[in-house]
Design a protein around this motif. Structure first.
Motif, short mmCIF file in Angstrom:
data_model
loop_
_atom_site.label_atom_id
_atom_site.label_comp_id
_atom_site.label_asym_id
_atom_site.label_seq_id
_atom_site.Cartn_x
_atom_site.Cartn_y
_atom_site.Cartn_z
N ASP A 23 -6.72 -0.01 6.70
CA ASP A 23 -5.89 -1.21 6.75
C ASP A 23 -4.42 -0.86 6.60
O ASP A 23 -3.55 -1.44 7.27
N LEU A 24 -4.13 0.10 5.74
CA LEU A 24 -2.75 0.53 5.55
C LEU A 24 -2.21 1.20 6.80
O LEU A 24 -1.07 0.96 7.22
N ILE A 25 -3.03 2.05 7.42
CA ILE A 25 -2.59 2.76 8.63
C ILE A 25 -2.35 1.77 9.77
O ILE A 25 -1.36 1.86 10.51
N GLY A 67 0.84 -1.19 0.00
CA GLY A 67 0.00 0.00 0.00
C GLY A 67 0.88 1.24 0.00
O GLY A 67 2.01 1.22 0.47
N VAL A 68 0.36 2.33 -0.53
CA VAL A 68 1.07 3.60 -0.52
C VAL A 68 0.08 4.68 -0.16
O VAL A 68 -1.08 4.66 -0.59
N MET A 69 0.50 5.62 0.68
CA MET A 69 -0.40 6.71 1.07
C MET A 69 0.40 7.97 1.36
O MET A 69 1.51 7.92 1.90
N ASP A 70 -0.17 9.10 0.97
CA ASP A 70 0.37 10.42 1.31
C ASP A 70 -0.45 10.96 2.47
O ASP A 70 -1.68 11.08 2.37
N LEU A 71 0.23 11.30 3.57
CA LEU A 71 -0.44 11.65 4.82
C LEU A 71 0.06 12.96 5.39
O LEU A 71 1.25 13.29 5.29
N LEU A 72 -0.85 13.67 6.01
CA LEU A 72 -0.50 14.68 7.01
C LEU A 72 -0.77 14.02 8.35
O LEU A 72 -1.90 13.58 8.61
N LEU A 73 0.26 13.89 9.18
CA LEU A 73 0.11 13.01 10.34
C LEU A 73 0.79 13.57 11.59
O LEU A 73 1.57 14.50 11.53
N ASP A 74 0.45 12.94 12.69
CA ASP A 74 1.10 13.19 13.97
C ASP A 74 1.79 11.88 14.36
O ASP A 74 1.19 10.81 14.29
N TYR A 118 6.63 2.94 18.09
CA TYR A 118 6.16 4.25 17.64
C TYR A 118 4.81 4.10 16.94
O TYR A 118 4.38 2.98 16.61
N SER A 119 4.17 5.22 16.70
CA SER A 119 2.86 5.15 16.07
C SER A 119 2.61 6.39 15.22
O SER A 119 3.30 7.41 15.36
N ILE A 120 1.65 6.30 14.33
CA ILE A 120 1.22 7.43 13.52
C ILE A 120 -0.28 7.63 13.70
O ILE A 120 -1.03 6.67 13.92
N GLU A 121 -0.69 8.87 13.62
CA GLU A 121 -2.12 9.22 13.63
C GLU A 121 -2.36 10.14 12.45
O GLU A 121 -1.77 11.22 12.36
N ALA A 122 -3.20 9.69 11.53
CA ALA A 122 -3.44 10.44 10.31
C ALA A 122 -4.37 11.62 10.56
O ALA A 122 -5.51 11.44 10.99
N ALA A 123 -3.88 12.83 10.31
CA ALA A 123 -4.74 14.01 10.37
C ALA A 123 -5.51 14.18 9.06
O ALA A 123 -6.67 14.62 9.05
N LEU A 140 8.48 1.89 4.13
CA LEU A 140 9.43 2.84 3.57
C LEU A 140 8.85 4.24 3.75
O LEU A 140 7.73 4.52 3.29
N VAL A 141 9.58 5.11 4.45
CA VAL A 141 9.15 6.48 4.71
C VAL A 141 9.80 7.41 3.70
O VAL A 141 11.03 7.43 3.57
N ILE A 142 9.00 8.19 3.00
CA ILE A 142 9.50 9.17 2.05
C ILE A 142 8.94 10.54 2.44
O ILE A 142 7.76 10.83 2.19
N PRO A 143 9.74 11.40 3.09
CA PRO A 143 9.26 12.74 3.41
C PRO A 143 8.95 13.50 2.12
O PRO A 143 9.63 13.33 1.10
N ARG A 144 7.94 14.33 2.18
CA ARG A 144 7.51 15.06 1.00
C ARG A 144 7.75 16.55 1.17
O ARG A 144 8.07 17.05 2.24
N GLU A 145 7.56 17.26 0.09
CA GLU A 145 7.78 18.70 0.06
C GLU A 145 6.86 19.43 1.02
O GLU A 145 5.79 18.94 1.37
N GLY A 146 7.29 20.60 1.47
CA GLY A 146 6.44 21.46 2.28
C GLY A 146 6.61 21.33 3.78
O GLY A 146 6.05 22.12 4.54
N GLY A 147 7.33 20.30 4.23
CA GLY A 147 7.63 20.18 5.65
C GLY A 147 6.67 19.35 6.47
O GLY A 147 6.98 19.01 7.61
N TYR A 148 5.51 18.98 5.92
CA TYR A 148 4.50 18.26 6.70
C TYR A 148 4.06 16.95 6.06
O TYR A 148 3.74 15.98 6.76
N LEU A 149 4.02 16.91 4.75
CA LEU A 149 3.50 15.75 4.04
C LEU A 149 4.51 14.61 4.06
O LEU A 149 5.72 14.83 3.94
N VAL A 150 4.01 13.38 4.20
CA VAL A 150 4.86 12.18 4.23
C VAL A 150 4.20 11.10 3.38
O VAL A 150 2.98 10.93 3.41
#
Length: 612
Positions: free
Chosen positions: A277-279, A215-222, A289-294, A243-253
């Protein structure tokens, strides 16, 4: 960037004067406005004498999702188009990559086990960056809108039929349920993995699936994961890989998340997976560690597989006929997205084909030149397939296996490949044999021109020598002066220039009638002396030529080493005593290295490709 050559014109120099519209027959029809199609279209849009159209089945430009990795090599190509600086300003720069594995003392927890520099020092003057594919598309579209042709994609059109005729290709398009007929001299199918153009010329994608869902997803997250702003590969003990790929703008991942293996006959669509399911899978892998999708910006699921066609055009094996239909990008090679090469290799397809089509359509080259596209780019795609198979295998290796332990080493070892600078075209009609390599060890024949810093003689400006190329289909000849006093260096260059520009010489043979002296071959020189030791007015006519409607002098063809940034002769292993010539193709690849006085071989090679 040079402008005002043909008179003063105020305003944005990137906005070219619009060419008159006419009803000439179509020269090139591009099907698909993805990375390959837009690269080709943006290049062709700069030539008003070539009538180009690009059609796209979607209703409008892309906005989000799909590819995001931009290699160093693609950035070098963007410099040629004129928008590399925009990309650098907007994009996330990949400087380091971190690696996480299960803690040996507590396997249910991950710990950082390694950190590597993403791109080795000196590999390119350009960075490896991450930017939404849609923004790359936007920049290509801006180039097209500012070009003399004001080219715009025709959206909402898909190919329903294609027939190759003796002198053209007839295409049927569906536009909102209505059939449209189009004829073009050449058609290029950049219409994706389900390419209609590919099917119409009888080519098939052949390969295998790995039966592994991701799965692949672009997230704004905490998140409390500390490396969320580093490119990171996380391998858990029992839950898979992220695989974590930081994205442009400082917040998107962007997160690539390994999901369950698929049964041999199962498709990923059968699982009915949701973004939740992906999250959930990502959180299991990232523990503790954990992620929470905003906000979930975009997501998708896919199955790993590698497939490729046997040729990238419609010319049958052994057929002397020049091709009329080409395929590029996903239409001829597909693979997993985690290696970050899909968009880059697709754009490379378009860039390779573009200058060849321009040369043929302008009458500067025989149509047989177009055969080299499939040969060169299929070899590149095959290398990508091989790399992707191994990369995907290592990423999905069982926890603690020997294969899994090789992953960090494999990443570091193949840094040049992922930077896009390892492509090497074999000797052919458009690549010379590498028998003069000792003259320029850092400019490898068949590989992209590895730029280096220089100082421009006329104005003392520091710059990169590779940045003199533009998307104008011209060949570049870099003449490196031999050792000696400044006057002797100048005289050696003058002898070369006289041989190139003499009556009946190479430039007479390949330059179109009435065109500027550098219209086909842009000759530039690099001296060994300091830029204060000679003046541009001392240079021979070919290096200080009169050009354009007003006969103005071109002051930008001679350079010297930059002592502050590095001596180009040392950096690129140039023979100081003898000097040399480095011939560069319009797509920034070195076609050959020759002794400084070997005009005969240079002429034989170029006149075998170009005609005046």
């Amino acid at each position: 960037m040079q402008f005002h050559l043909n008179g003063f014109r105020p305003g944005d120099p990137d906005l070219k004067e619009a060419a008159p519209r006419d009803a000439r027959p179509l020269d090139v029809l591009i099907v698909g406005a993805g990375p390959a199609g837009l690269t080709l279209a943006a290049y062709l849009s700069g030539f008003p004498e070539i009538r180009t159209a690009i059609v796209e089945r979607r209703s409008g430009p892309m906005e989000k999702g799909q590819a995001d990795g931009v290699s160093c090599r693609s950035m070098e190509m963007f410099q040629c188009f004129g928008f590399a600086e925009r990309v650098m300003r907007e994009a996330y720069w990949v400087n380091e990559a971190t690696f996480w594995k299960p803690d040996p003392d507590a396997p249910d927890r991950i710990v950082r086990t390694g950190r590597v520099q993403d791109v080795e020092d000196g590999l390119s003057e350009m960075p490896h960056v991450i930017l939404n594919q849609a923004r790359v598309h936007d920049m290509y579209l801006d180039v097209m809108r500012s070009s003399p042709t004001r080219l715009e994609p025709l959206y909402g059109r898909s190919v329903t039929g294609l027939e190759v005729e003796d002198d053209a290709v007839s295409v049927t398009l569906d536009h909102a349920g209505r059939a449209e007929s189009v004829r073009a001299r050449y058609v290029v199918g950049c219409d994706g993995a389900r390419s209609t153009v590919r099917g119409a010329i009888g080519r098939k994608l052949v390969g295998q699936a790995a039966h592994q869902a991701w799965g692949v997803m672009d997230l704004l997250l905490d998140t409390d994961f500390p490396d969320i702003r580093f490119k990171s590969l996380i391998q858990s003990a029992d839950e898979g890989t992220v695989l974590v790929i930081p994205r442009e703008g400082g917040y998107l991942v962007r997160l690539y998340v390994e999901l369950d293996a698929l049964n041999p006959e199962e498709r990923v669509s059968h699982r009915n997976l949701e973004v939740t399911d992906l999250i959930s899978a990502a959180n299991r892998i990232l523990a503790p560690y954990s992620i929470e999708a905003a906000e979930v910006v975009w997501w998708s699921v896919y199955e790993i597989g590698q497939r490729m066609t046997d040729a990238f055009d419609d010319a049958a094996g052994g057929d002397d006929r020049a091709p009329r239909v080409f395929i590029a990008g996903d239409a001829c090679h597909t693979h997993s997205p985690k290696a970050g090469q899909g968009m880059n290799v697709s754009m490379g397809d378009g860039f390779n084909l573009a200058w060849k089509l321009v040369s043929v359509l302008r009458g500067q080259a025989d149509p047989s030149l177009l055969k080299s596209y499939s040969r060169e780019r299929r070899a590149v795609a095959k290398a990508l397939i091989d790399f992707d198979e191994e990369w995907a295998r290592l990423m999905s290796a069982p926890p603690g296996s020997r294969s899994q332990s090789k992953l960090q080493h494999y990443f570091a070892q193949h840094g040049r490949y992922t930077a896009g600078v390892s492509v090497r075209y074999e000797p052919s009609d458009v690549i010379l044999a590498d028998d003069a390599a000792p003259l320029a060890r850092g400019f490898s024949t068949g590989m992209r021109l590895h730029s280096a810093p220089v100082i421009r003689l006329a104005d003392g400006r520091p710059m990169q020598i590779g940045h003199v190329q533009r998307t104008d289909a011209r060949w570049l000849l870099l003449a490196f002066a031999p050792a000696g006093p400044p006057s002797a260096q100048r005289d050696a260059l003058a002898r070369l220039c006289d041989a190139l520009a003499c009556e009946g010489g190479l430039l007479d043979a390949i330059t179109p009638e009435g065109a500027d002296i550098d219209a086909a071959l842009d000759v530039r020189a690099v001296l060994q002396c300091h830029h204060t030791e000679l003046a541009i007015t001392d240079m021979p006519r070919l290096l200080f030529p009169r050009k354009g409607r007003l006969g103005l002098r071109d002051y930008e063809k001679v350079f010297c080493p930059d002592p502050r940034a590095g001596d180009i002769f040392e950096m690129r292993g140039l023979d100081r005593e003898a000097g040399c010539m480095v011939l560069v193709r319009p797509d920034q690849y070195v076609a050959g290295v020759l002794p400084l006085g070997d005009v005969a071989r240079l002429s034989t090679f170029l006149t075998g490709i170009l005609t005046g």
